[in-house]
Design a protein around this motif. Structure first.
Motif: not given
Ligand code: NDP
Length: 395
Positions: A177-178, A196, A198, A201-203, A205, A208, A211
């Motif tokens: 994760g971020g 929020g 990432h 991956w583009d997902m 909020q 994310t 994640s």
């Protein structure tokens, strides 16, 4: 050749739009039965017109006039509300994408299985909250469930032609994760904006942030247990910052089969769409020499307390998955509303699991879908109480 009848539940979301992208590339091969959404009426109507769907359904009854107006003259039927979603799931289709977010995705998925359709399952909440019931429903009606979560699709592909008795372990990877590289002490002050973003991956909020906290990975561990029927001790997770290896299956002869692919959900969706065949998909090809390095390391239990909670949930079985999902969604609502901090979410989930264990006994078997919805409701109320308690303590 007759066209394949497909329906997409959650068509306006990230998974839904990726599914539509694949179907629109070969539109003459498909007859689109139902597309569903909730608030994004413009997208729903545009796609329903473009793909010539039989019916477009919004979950939000108050938006029916808007949907009707947007579809005027198109020949596409418009409907709204929970009953209309179920009616759409009753319409004969060969392949159904289950990509509504949250517990709202449960009932349409169950309904579709009753008609023997193939259910491509992105809605991970279905397996986490009601895994045994869902699999039983599929068995009873001769329906097939295909995983769409990238890790589970990867495991599924690694198991083709294999005997489950030879499987020693399943390893699912996590990007971390971020906030992966933040000092642990700083995590308490992370904002929704920080969490929020990432790296790969583009997902949406919510997923994310899940994640970054690894609540998403925790859900996936539980999904793995439910879908593949392995015991918790056989499931591992490892941090893999590049998100190229999605999962690995270890066999009793020591072999470890890895699935590699670009971080693009159209691979897992396309695999489920064409299964058991493989077709050309518009995803980037991996250049190993360009990548040069693939890293793997064990997740830190202090940084990611959600993983330990997932272990407890897998051991408990019964209602624990439903309570866990409801509590982590409520904790995320609390975090987004600024009522609790990033690292408080796991405390809220743990307190909810403890309180619900005293109230209903987590390990008791889940008998019906109504049981699941009732437990979900009770667990959300309990989680809000835990958030209020936390706020009082923090004052
Ligand atoms: P999104 O939030 O992007 O989309 C959710 C979809 O569900 C939208 O079509 C939305 O409609 C609809 N929806 C929202 N609330 C309701 C409701 N109460 N009743 C009916 N429909 C509703 O989610 P994602 O596409 O990211 O995820 C969908 C599912 O797939 C989730 O369970 C997620 O965990 C799982 N998943 C997602 C991955 C990803 O890469 N995004 C990867 C693997 C699994 P509208 O937008 O019109 O309001």
């Amino acid at each position: 050749m007759s066209r394949r009848r497909v329906s997409i539940f959650g068509a306006t979301g990230s998974i839904g739009q990726n599914t539509i992208d694949l179907i629109a590339r070969d539109a003459q091969a498909y007859e689109v039965v139902a597309l569903t959404g909730a608030s994004n009426i413009a997208q729903l109507a545009t796609d329903a017109r473009r793909l010539g769907a039989q019916i477009a359904v919004t979950a939000e009854a108050r938006l029916l006039p808007e949907l009707r107006a947007a579809l005027e003259g198109s020949g596409v039927e418009a409907a709204a509300g929970e009953a209309a979603l179920l009616e759409a799931a009753d319409r004969p289709a060969d392949w159904i994408m289950s990509a509504i977010v949250g517990a709202a995705g449960l009932a349409p998925g169950f309904r579709a299985l009753r008609h023997g359709a193939t259910l491509a399952l992105a809605n991970k909440e279905s397996l986490v909250t009601a895994g045994p019931l869902l699999l039983q429903e599929a068995r009873q009606h001769g329906a097939q469930i295909l995983p769409v979560d990238s890790e589970h699709s990867a495991v599924f592909q690694g198991l083709v032609g294999e005997d489950m008795a030879a499987v020693e372990r399943i390893i699912i990877t996590a990007s971390g994760g971020g906030l992966r590289d933040w000092p642990i002490a700083a995590l308490a002050n992370a904002t929704p904006e920080d969490a929020g973003a990432h790296p790969n991956w583009d997902m949406g909020q919510r997923i994310t942030i899940d994640s970054a906290s690894m609540f998403n990975k925790a859900m996936e561990l539980i999904e793995t247990k439910e879908f593949f029927g392995v015991v918790p001790a056989q499931i591992e997770t490892v941090i893999h910052p590049q998100s190229i290896v999605h999962a690995l299956v270890g066999f009793n002869d020591g072999a470890l089969m890895a699935h590699l692919g670009a971080p693009d959900m159209r691979h897992a969706i396309g695999y489920a769409l064409h299964y058991p065949d493989r077709r050309d998909l518009p995803v980037a090809r991996i250049d190993l020499a360009q990548l040069a390095t693939l890293e793997f390391y064990a997740p830190c239990a202090t940084r990611y307390p959600a993983l330990k909670l997932a272990r407890a949930v897998m051991e408990a079985g019964g209602h624990a998955g439903c309570v866990f999902n409801a509590a982590k969604e409520t904790a995320l609502d609390g975090f987004l509303a600024g009522r609790i901090g990033f690292m408080d979410m796991s405390g809220v989930v743990e307190a909810t699991l403890d309180a619900m264990s005293s109230k209903i006994g987590l390990s008791n078997a889940v008998e019906t879908l109504e049981d699941v919805l009732q437990t979900d409701h009770m667990a959300r109320k309990t989680a809000w109480t835990a958030i209020e308690h936390h706020e009082k303590e923090a004052r």
